[in-house]
Design a protein around this motif. Structure first.
Motif, PDB file in Angstrom:
ATOM      1  N   ASP A   2       0.851  -1.848   8.712  1.00  0.00           N
ATOM      2  CA  ASP A   2       1.277  -2.601   9.021  1.00  0.00           C
ATOM      3  C   ASP A   2       0.147  -3.483   8.463  1.00  0.00           C
ATOM      4  O   ASP A   2       0.094  -4.926   7.806  1.00  0.00           O
ATOM      5  N   ALA A   3      -1.021  -3.543   8.932  1.00  0.00           N
ATOM      6  CA  ALA A   3      -2.119  -4.318   9.615  1.00  0.00           C
ATOM      7  C   ALA A   3      -2.775  -4.293   7.881  1.00  0.00           C
ATOM      8  O   ALA A   3      -3.349  -5.198   7.849  1.00  0.00           O
ATOM      9  N   LEU A   4      -2.589  -3.293   7.425  1.00  0.00           N
ATOM     10  CA  LEU A   4      -4.007  -3.028   6.178  1.00  0.00           C
ATOM     11  C   LEU A   4      -2.385  -3.940   4.696  1.00  0.00           C
ATOM     12  O   LEU A   4      -3.477  -4.253   4.290  1.00  0.00           O
ATOM     13  N   ASP A   5      -1.764  -3.560   5.083  1.00  0.00           N
ATOM     14  CA  ASP A   5      -0.101  -4.486   4.415  1.00  0.00           C
ATOM     15  C   ASP A   5      -0.471  -5.823   4.076  1.00  0.00           C
ATOM     16  O   ASP A   5      -1.198  -6.439   3.188  1.00  0.00           O
ATOM     17  N   GLU A   6      -1.107  -6.248   6.118  1.00  0.00           N
ATOM     18  CA  GLU A   6      -1.214  -7.942   6.039  1.00  0.00           C
ATOM     19  C   GLU A   6      -2.775  -8.266   5.293  1.00  0.00           C
ATOM     20  O   GLU A   6      -2.257  -9.008   4.711  1.00  0.00           O
ATOM     21  N   GLU A   7      -3.798  -7.697   5.658  1.00  0.00           N
ATOM     22  CA  GLU A   7      -4.797  -8.010   4.826  1.00  0.00           C
ATOM     23  C   GLU A   7      -4.762  -8.112   3.135  1.00  0.00           C
ATOM     24  O   GLU A   7      -5.443  -8.411   2.442  1.00  0.00           O
ATOM     25  N   VAL A   8      -4.213  -6.944   2.703  1.00  0.00           N
ATOM     26  CA  VAL A   8      -3.974  -7.041   1.121  1.00  0.00           C
ATOM     27  C   VAL A   8      -3.188  -7.984   0.865  1.00  0.00           C
ATOM     28  O   VAL A   8      -3.475  -8.558  -0.390  1.00  0.00           O
ATOM     29  N   ASN A  58      -6.814  10.805  11.637  1.00  0.00           N
ATOM     30  CA  ASN A  58      -5.387  10.165  12.395  1.00  0.00           C
ATOM     31  C   ASN A  58      -5.183   9.073  11.786  1.00  0.00           C
ATOM     32  O   ASN A  58      -6.242   8.439  11.916  1.00  0.00           O
ATOM     33  N   VAL A  59      -4.125   8.165  11.436  1.00  0.00           N
ATOM     34  CA  VAL A  59      -3.803   7.172  10.617  1.00  0.00           C
ATOM     35  C   VAL A  59      -2.373   6.935  11.911  1.00  0.00           C
ATOM     36  O   VAL A  59      -1.746   7.228  11.997  1.00  0.00           O
ATOM     37  N   SER A  60      -2.444   5.768  13.026  1.00  0.00           N
ATOM     38  CA  SER A  60      -1.766   5.206  13.871  1.00  0.00           C
ATOM     39  C   SER A  60      -0.716   4.211  12.516  1.00  0.00           C
ATOM     40  O   SER A  60      -1.015   4.059  11.612  1.00  0.00           O
ATOM     41  N   SER A  61      -0.055   3.970  13.141  1.00  0.00           N
ATOM     42  CA  SER A  61       1.630   4.041  12.292  1.00  0.00           C
ATOM     43  C   SER A  61       1.507   2.239  11.821  1.00  0.00           C
ATOM     44  O   SER A  61       1.811   1.781  11.211  1.00  0.00           O
ATOM     45  N   ASP A  62       0.345   1.524  12.836  1.00  0.00           N
ATOM     46  CA  ASP A  62       0.560   0.170  13.363  1.00  0.00           C
ATOM     47  C   ASP A  62      -0.801  -0.127  12.279  1.00  0.00           C
ATOM     48  O   ASP A  62      -0.563  -1.102  11.450  1.00  0.00           O
ATOM     49  N   PHE A  63      -1.206   0.893  11.649  1.00  0.00           N
ATOM     50  CA  PHE A  63      -2.883   0.766  10.798  1.00  0.00           C
ATOM     51  C   PHE A  63      -2.403  -0.256   9.240  1.00  0.00           C
ATOM     52  O   PHE A  63      -2.581  -0.415   8.953  1.00  0.00           O
ATOM     53  N   ILE A  96       0.722  -0.702  -0.132  1.00  0.00           N
ATOM     54  CA  ILE A  96       0.087  -0.204   0.262  1.00  0.00           C
ATOM     55  C   ILE A  96       0.610   1.103   0.133  1.00  0.00           C
ATOM     56  O   ILE A  96       2.134   1.324  -0.063  1.00  0.00           O
ATOM     57  N   VAL A  97       0.082   2.595  -0.399  1.00  0.00           N
ATOM     58  CA  VAL A  97       1.183   4.045  -0.324  1.00  0.00           C
ATOM     59  C   VAL A  97       0.460   5.061   1.055  1.00  0.00           C
ATOM     60  O   VAL A  97      -0.780   4.586   0.496  1.00  0.00           O
ATOM     61  N   GLN A  98       0.960   4.656   1.715  1.00  0.00           N
ATOM     62  CA  GLN A  98       0.310   5.440   3.366  1.00  0.00           C
ATOM     63  C   GLN A  98      -0.181   6.129   2.244  1.00  0.00           C
ATOM     64  O   GLN A  98      -1.210   7.005   3.183  1.00  0.00           O
ATOM     65  N   SER A  99       0.690   7.113   1.908  1.00  0.00           N
ATOM     66  CA  SER A  99      -0.458   8.969   1.311  1.00  0.00           C
ATOM     67  C   SER A  99      -1.428   8.588   0.879  1.00  0.00           C
ATOM     68  O   SER A  99      -1.735   9.580   1.134  1.00  0.00           O
ATOM     69  N   ALA A 100      -1.257   7.710  -0.314  1.00  0.00           N
ATOM     70  CA  ALA A 100      -3.288   6.955  -0.905  1.00  0.00           C
ATOM     71  C   ALA A 100      -3.830   6.973   0.595  1.00  0.00           C
ATOM     72  O   ALA A 100      -4.868   7.449   0.138  1.00  0.00           O
ATOM     73  N   VAL A 101      -3.872   6.057   0.867  1.00  0.00           N
ATOM     74  CA  VAL A 101      -4.179   5.789   2.480  1.00  0.00           C
ATOM     75  C   VAL A 101      -5.218   7.039   3.497  1.00  0.00           C
ATOM     76  O   VAL A 101      -6.040   7.590   3.121  1.00  0.00           O
ATOM     77  N   LYS A 102      -4.178   7.666   3.509  1.00  0.00           N
ATOM     78  CA  LYS A 102      -4.078   9.146   4.536  1.00  0.00           C
ATOM     79  C   LYS A 102      -4.974   9.939   3.298  1.00  0.00           C
ATOM     80  O   LYS A 102      -5.749  10.209   3.835  1.00  0.00           O
ATOM     81  N   ASP A 103      -4.637  10.021   2.600  1.00  0.00           N
ATOM     82  CA  ASP A 103      -5.777  11.177   1.317  1.00  0.00           C
ATOM     83  C   ASP A 103      -6.853  10.648   1.170  1.00  0.00           C
ATOM     84  O   ASP A 103      -8.071  11.131   1.457  1.00  0.00           O
ATOM     85  N   GLU A 104      -7.334   9.131   1.342  1.00  0.00           N
ATOM     86  CA  GLU A 104      -8.287   8.576   0.897  1.00  0.00           C
ATOM     87  C   GLU A 104      -9.654   8.700   2.350  1.00  0.00           C
ATOM     88  O   GLU A 104     -10.008   9.348   2.375  1.00  0.00           O
TER      89      GLU A 104
END
Length: 55
Positions: free
Chosen positions: A25-31, A18-23, A5-13
């Protein structure tokens, strides 16, 4: 693990939230799980192309 995932794209969406830093990693695992399952389904159907219906 590769970053899928691209963190800036997630943040934009997410917008103003606010987005915690461990979010990330969890999203990356789900993907990664989603992609693995889609590839397995395509393979089980004797296809080499993953299609939207595999999600």
């Amino acid at each position: 693990m590769a970053d899928l995932i691209v963190q800036s794209a997630v943040k934009d969406e997410i917008g103003e939230m606010n987005v915690s830093s461990d979010f990330y990693d969890a999203l990356d695992e789900e993907v990664a799980d989603l992609l693995e399952n889609a590839a397995r389904r395509a393979d089980e159907n004797d296809r080499k192309t993953v299609q939207p219906r595999d999600l």
